[in-house]
Design a protein around this motif. Sequence first.
Motif, PDB file in Angstrom:
ATOM      1  N   VAL A 272       0.840  -1.192   0.000  1.00 47.55           N
ATOM      2  CA  VAL A 272       0.000   0.000   0.000  1.00 47.55           C
ATOM      3  C   VAL A 272       0.874   1.240   0.000  1.00 47.55           C
ATOM      4  CG1 VAL A 272      -1.750   1.289   1.279  1.00 47.55           C
ATOM      5  CG2 VAL A 272      -1.843  -1.207   1.209  1.00 47.55           C
ATOM      6  N   ASP A 273       0.761   2.012  -1.059  1.00 43.84           N
ATOM      7  CA  ASP A 273       1.460   3.297  -1.130  1.00 43.84           C
ATOM      8  C   ASP A 273       0.464   4.394  -0.790  1.00 43.84           C
ATOM      9  OD1 ASP A 273       3.504   5.057  -1.452  1.00 43.84           O
ATOM     10  OD2 ASP A 273       3.669   4.850  -3.624  1.00 43.84           O
ATOM     11  N   VAL A 274       0.951   5.617  -0.645  1.00 45.18           N
ATOM     12  CA  VAL A 274       0.073   6.708  -0.229  1.00 45.18           C
ATOM     13  C   VAL A 274      -1.090   6.894  -1.195  1.00 45.18           C
ATOM     14  CG1 VAL A 274       1.516   8.449  -1.375  1.00 45.18           C
ATOM     15  CG2 VAL A 274       0.035   9.122   0.506  1.00 45.18           C
ATOM     16  N   ALA A 275      -0.858   6.662  -2.489  1.00 51.01           N
ATOM     17  CA  ALA A 275      -1.930   6.848  -3.477  1.00 51.01           C
ATOM     18  C   ALA A 275      -3.036   5.818  -3.321  1.00 51.01           C
ATOM     19  CB  ALA A 275      -1.337   6.774  -4.885  1.00 51.01           C
ATOM     20  N   ASP A 276      -2.749   4.717  -2.618  1.00 52.06           N
ATOM     21  CA  ASP A 276      -3.744   3.665  -2.461  1.00 52.06           C
ATOM     22  C   ASP A 276      -4.730   3.930  -1.333  1.00 52.06           C
ATOM     23  OD1 ASP A 276      -2.684   1.896  -4.506  1.00 52.06           O
ATOM     24  OD2 ASP A 276      -1.003   1.553  -3.129  1.00 52.06           O
ATOM     25  N   HIS A 277      -4.398   4.875  -0.452  1.00 51.97           N
ATOM     26  CA  HIS A 277      -5.321   5.072   0.677  1.00 51.97           C
ATOM     27  C   HIS A 277      -5.614   6.532   0.999  1.00 51.97           C
ATOM     28  CE1 HIS A 277      -2.528   6.317   3.996  1.00 51.97           C
ATOM     29  NE2 HIS A 277      -1.627   5.775   3.207  1.00 51.97           N
ATOM     30  N   CYS A 278      -4.998   7.471   0.333  1.00 56.69           N
ATOM     31  CA  CYS A 278      -5.268   8.883   0.597  1.00 56.69           C
ATOM     32  C   CYS A 278      -6.066   9.488  -0.546  1.00 56.69           C
ATOM     33  CB  CYS A 278      -3.970   9.659   0.797  1.00 56.69           C
ATOM     34  SG  CYS A 278      -3.232   9.362   2.415  1.00 56.69           S
ATOM     35  N   VAL A 279      -7.164  10.166  -0.226  1.00 52.66           N
ATOM     36  CA  VAL A 279      -8.031  10.797  -1.232  1.00 52.66           C
ATOM     37  C   VAL A 279      -8.333  12.223  -0.795  1.00 52.66           C
ATOM     38  CG1 VAL A 279      -9.075   8.589  -1.889  1.00 52.66           C
ATOM     39  CG2 VAL A 279     -10.156   9.992  -0.120  1.00 52.66           C
ATOM     40  N   ARG A 280      -8.657  13.054  -1.768  1.00 55.35           N
ATOM     41  CA  ARG A 280      -9.036  14.430  -1.445  1.00 55.35           C
ATOM     42  C   ARG A 280     -10.389  14.443  -0.759  1.00 55.35           C
ATOM     43  NH1 ARG A 280      -7.346  18.872  -5.918  1.00 55.35           N
ATOM     44  NH2 ARG A 280      -8.695  20.030  -4.493  1.00 55.35           N
ATOM     45  N   ASP A 282     -12.549  16.809  -0.777  1.00 59.71           N
ATOM     46  CA  ASP A 282     -13.591  17.408  -1.598  1.00 59.71           C
ATOM     47  C   ASP A 282     -13.820  16.667  -2.903  1.00 59.71           C
ATOM     48  OD1 ASP A 282     -11.170  18.012  -2.704  1.00 59.71           O
ATOM     49  OD2 ASP A 282     -11.612  20.114  -3.137  1.00 59.71           O
ATOM     50  N   ALA A 283     -12.914  15.750  -3.265  1.00 57.15           N
ATOM     51  CA  ALA A 283     -13.057  15.016  -4.532  1.00 57.15           C
ATOM     52  C   ALA A 283     -12.449  13.629  -4.372  1.00 57.15           C
ATOM     53  CB  ALA A 283     -12.386  15.789  -5.669  1.00 57.15           C
ATOM     54  N   PRO A 284     -13.127  12.736  -3.648  1.00 53.69           N
ATOM     55  CA  PRO A 284     -12.553  11.417  -3.351  1.00 53.69           C
ATOM     56  C   PRO A 284     -12.206  10.589  -4.582  1.00 53.69           C
ATOM     57  CG  PRO A 284     -14.483  11.865  -1.987  1.00 53.69           C
ATOM     58  CD  PRO A 284     -14.430  12.933  -3.018  1.00 53.69           C
ATOM     59  N   ASP A 285     -12.879  10.843  -5.695  1.00 56.93           N
ATOM     60  CA  ASP A 285     -12.647  10.037  -6.890  1.00 56.93           C
ATOM     61  C   ASP A 285     -11.610  10.644  -7.830  1.00 56.93           C
ATOM     62  OD1 ASP A 285     -14.549   8.171  -6.069  1.00 56.93           O
ATOM     63  OD2 ASP A 285     -16.191   9.372  -6.900  1.00 56.93           O
ATOM     64  N   ALA A 286     -11.039  11.780  -7.432  1.00 61.83           N
ATOM     65  CA  ALA A 286     -10.064  12.439  -8.301  1.00 61.83           C
ATOM     66  C   ALA A 286      -8.775  11.626  -8.383  1.00 61.83           C
ATOM     67  CB  ALA A 286      -9.766  13.848  -7.781  1.00 61.83           C
ATOM     68  N   VAL A 287      -8.085  11.768  -9.514  1.00 59.43           N
ATOM     69  CA  VAL A 287      -6.795  11.096  -9.677  1.00 59.43           C
ATOM     70  C   VAL A 287      -5.809  11.669  -8.653  1.00 59.43           C
ATOM     71  CG1 VAL A 287      -4.867  10.678 -11.242  1.00 59.43           C
ATOM     72  CG2 VAL A 287      -7.226  10.649 -12.111  1.00 59.43           C
ATOM     73  N   PHE A 288      -5.086  10.792  -7.988  1.00 58.36           N
ATOM     74  CA  PHE A 288      -4.183  11.230  -6.921  1.00 58.36           C
ATOM     75  C   PHE A 288      -3.017  12.028  -7.491  1.00 58.36           C
ATOM     76  CE2 PHE A 288      -0.577  10.617  -3.995  1.00 58.36           C
ATOM     77  CZ  PHE A 288      -1.156  11.069  -2.813  1.00 58.36           C
ATOM     78  N   GLN A 299      -5.918  18.749   3.099  1.00 58.35           N
ATOM     79  CA  GLN A 299      -7.063  18.566   2.206  1.00 58.35           C
ATOM     80  C   GLN A 299      -7.324  17.091   1.892  1.00 58.35           C
ATOM     81  OE1 GLN A 299      -6.893  21.102  -1.296  1.00 58.35           O
ATOM     82  NE2 GLN A 299      -5.977  22.796  -0.131  1.00 58.35           N
ATOM     83  N   TYR A 300      -6.570  16.201   2.553  1.00 60.84           N
ATOM     84  CA  TYR A 300      -6.682  14.765   2.261  1.00 60.84           C
ATOM     85  C   TYR A 300      -7.105  13.992   3.507  1.00 60.84           C
ATOM     86  CZ  TYR A 300      -4.450  15.422  -2.278  1.00 60.84           C
ATOM     87  OH  TYR A 300      -4.180  15.802  -3.565  1.00 60.84           O
TER      88      TYR A 300
END
Length: 943
Positions: A272-280, A282-288, A299-300
């Motif tokens: 698990v890298d940071v991109a696998d579990h951290c989301v914005r 205000d925009a959880p589905d946005a590309v990391f 903001q994450y």
Amino acid sequence: MFARLVSARAAGASMRPRSFRYYSAAARPVIGVRRETKHKWERRTPVLPEHVEQLKKDGIEVIVQPSNNRIVGDERYRQAGATISEDLSKADVIVGIKEVELAGLIPNKSYLYFSHTHKGQSYNMGMLKDVLDKKIRLMDYELITNDKGQRQVMFGTFAGYSGMLDGLHALGLRLLGKGYGTPFLNVGMAHTYPTLQHAKDTLRDLGKIIEQDGLPQSFGPMVVVFTGTGNVSRGAQEVFQCLPHEYVKPSELQQLVESKTWSNKKIYATVVDVADHCVRKDAPDAVFDFAHYLANPDQYKSVFADKIAPYATMLVTGHYWDTPFPRLLTTEQAKRLYPTWKKNNRMITIADISCDIRGGLEFMSHAAKIDDPWFMYDPLTGSEHKDPDGEGVQIMSVDILPSELPLESSKYFGDKLLPYLKQMAKQEFEAPVLKRATIAADGALEPRHAWLEGKLPSAITAAGEVKSPAAASAKRVVVLGSGFVAGPLVDYLLRDPHVHITLASNNVAEATALAATRDTSRIHVAEIEVSPTTVNDHLKSVLSTGDVIVSLVPATLHVPIAKECIARGKHMVTASYISKDMASLHADAQQAGVTIMNEVGLDPGIDHLTAKQFIDEVHAHGGQIEGFVSWCGGLPAPENSGNPLGYKFSWSPRGVLLAALNSAIYRMDGKEVTIPSERLLLSARDVNIYKGFALEGLPNRDSLSYIDQYELNRDHLKTMFRGTLRYKGYSHLVFQFRLLGLLATDALTGIDRAQAAELSWPALLGRLLSVKNPTRDTLEPAIALRTGLLPTSPDLRDLLDAMSWLGMFDQSATAFPAGSIASAATGPAALDATCARLQSMLVYEEGERDMVAMHHEFTVRTRAGKSAQHTATLITYGDPVPTGATAMAKTVGIPAAIAAEMLLQGKMTRRGVLAPMHRDIYEPMLNVLTKEGVQFVEKARDL
């Protein structure tokens, strides 16, 4: 704004001549290799004998401090061409692994070690200031990077190796606690393997068993989740891959666990890298966007709790975390998820290799010890315990994991370091790599570290003025007493740059000398007199300046000070027992909102903390304590015990000798035993802790009073005993001293203080034994008569030899030297003379050291009716005189300092006259003591 300010020190950095040289006038450059002193498990070294040989070929001399603990012995270094010497002052560059204690830093040298300062770590800012004051060049391994910023010299991979092995070892025990025997039971801690290859071979053999027999089907797919993609994580995975395995993506975990297609003959893994579990947020589905994440961590949020944690059997943390960034798991998330984890056999073990306390895992409270590497955390109650059969998540949290593979990690580390050592020896400090690694030089911080100036014990304003960095939040401690234990206490408190100390003492010279070797900008010395009954106006004014008062004066003086603290609303800390008079102040202290914290030294102190923790854990699991025996003693190290008493003083001799005048009461095998004062020294018994120690012990005061304080069940308790340790023969000899009147506390009749100053030791003995013309010849028969020893008795010969060795028959020996009489309110007492004589004779010589021994024995009956004996033993040694603090000073001073720190920080909220018997007091104190190296060896056997 602060970034644009240039401090006085930082400004100096740009004005240093490039030719500035940090080395001696010797013809050949010299590198010194320090002995590691921070932790007993720290056996690594940055320079092995093979590296010494290579340095020698380049004309570089190497001096190695001797060490009994280093992974390679001194003789191997000597054969490689190194000089073995305690003195590193001839070295131009000095290297080690861990931080250097302040007393060990040599001015005007270049040092390289893991300093833990470049992030502004508060606990090492005092050391950084000392570096600056001593004009030391400080370089840090963490800052040795290439042009791309990648670290070049590190142990991370070896932390991963050890952490994975220790984690699998813990997992095997936890699964057994759940009723499942698995091949993981045969995985040892990393330090039990002679080599890493041996460990890997063992795992491959165990993997064959897994491939053949499978793992417990009821645990579903066994899933190991690795966090991070750096060296730590890669090292852990390298070990893990010796087992049969299959990697899946984090996004595939739910499908894997819920499917019926998984195999129990292999272990699944995901990284698990940071991109696998951290989301914005205000925009959880946005590309990391990693750059945006670094710039805007607030903001994450992390979705690890919902997307990954429900499917992990074992979590292995190898990621970096810092304060602004989202946590992997919060305490509340763990509490919410635990019922599901328990139901589905998930999150059984966490191998927290990163070991960020209260960091990425908010509930990870403390670093564990190599010899006690894991604990259980119950998310529902927020409590911790040590029962692998009990509720909760198992956490392995050792913070010095590379130390478990000391030879291989040292080899790897030294190979990487060698080119830079050669550069340092040749004074090539302007080379880019070394320049980047430098934090301070010539009394100034390097420009990119100038911001640390604001973290130092004194900060620089824009106008160039020096002021307290915590003018608005300064914490003030008044320490009463400057004797044996004051140094470690003061050093500990000064680690917090906001703390200012008033060192108040009746011995100004002693207090001034103690303050002079520390940060004098934060220590003020005050002269005081303390009375057993009253507090004078000057002392009142001194007490009024403190937020917390630490009383290190004799125990008989604590009560009037405590009354004054209560009247002024000041918290107070002592290491002494709670007397009846002190206990009577409880209601007044509570009403005033004041804490009077007692019994936070060694004994009493550390003994309470460790005993109460064990007892509470037994009770929490439905067990009962049927017997408790506790021994403690401060002694000279065995090799330094060669005197008639087998004893030397690392704290007040008065306290030691007065203890021999106490009565004692205890319970043994169901019977209560009372020992009157006059029989105490005759009640000594042999104590067999380790065969290498010839110990005896005496009962210590009222053991029965601790039955209620420890919340023990009187109906089940057969034995309750607390005792004091000495080397064999001590008690018999001191008993003879008592018979001679040498321990008498009453003032001698017919003699004032002026006359006492002229009294010789034979004259004093003559007064005590009614001998008119006292010489050795006339005193010996009187001594035999008073003690009842026959003239031919070996015991009489031993007594006379001891008295002769102590100079008691010497006509030129003054019985009452200046300052020996305990109180101005009374005349001279024989005990004053005895204390003064023993203190002058039984002193630690240069190179000698003291020892503290503590040993608990618990007899336990479990809820299932089984009986077992558990022991916990602490043996710790002081620093050789005069290089540092004694073991007694550390183990008394540091617990008292921790208690004071908790009061300063508002972490101790109970009020009244207290001893450390409550979990909210003993647990955080033990967590800190563990980091300070106070560690017990625990054993258990069935009865």
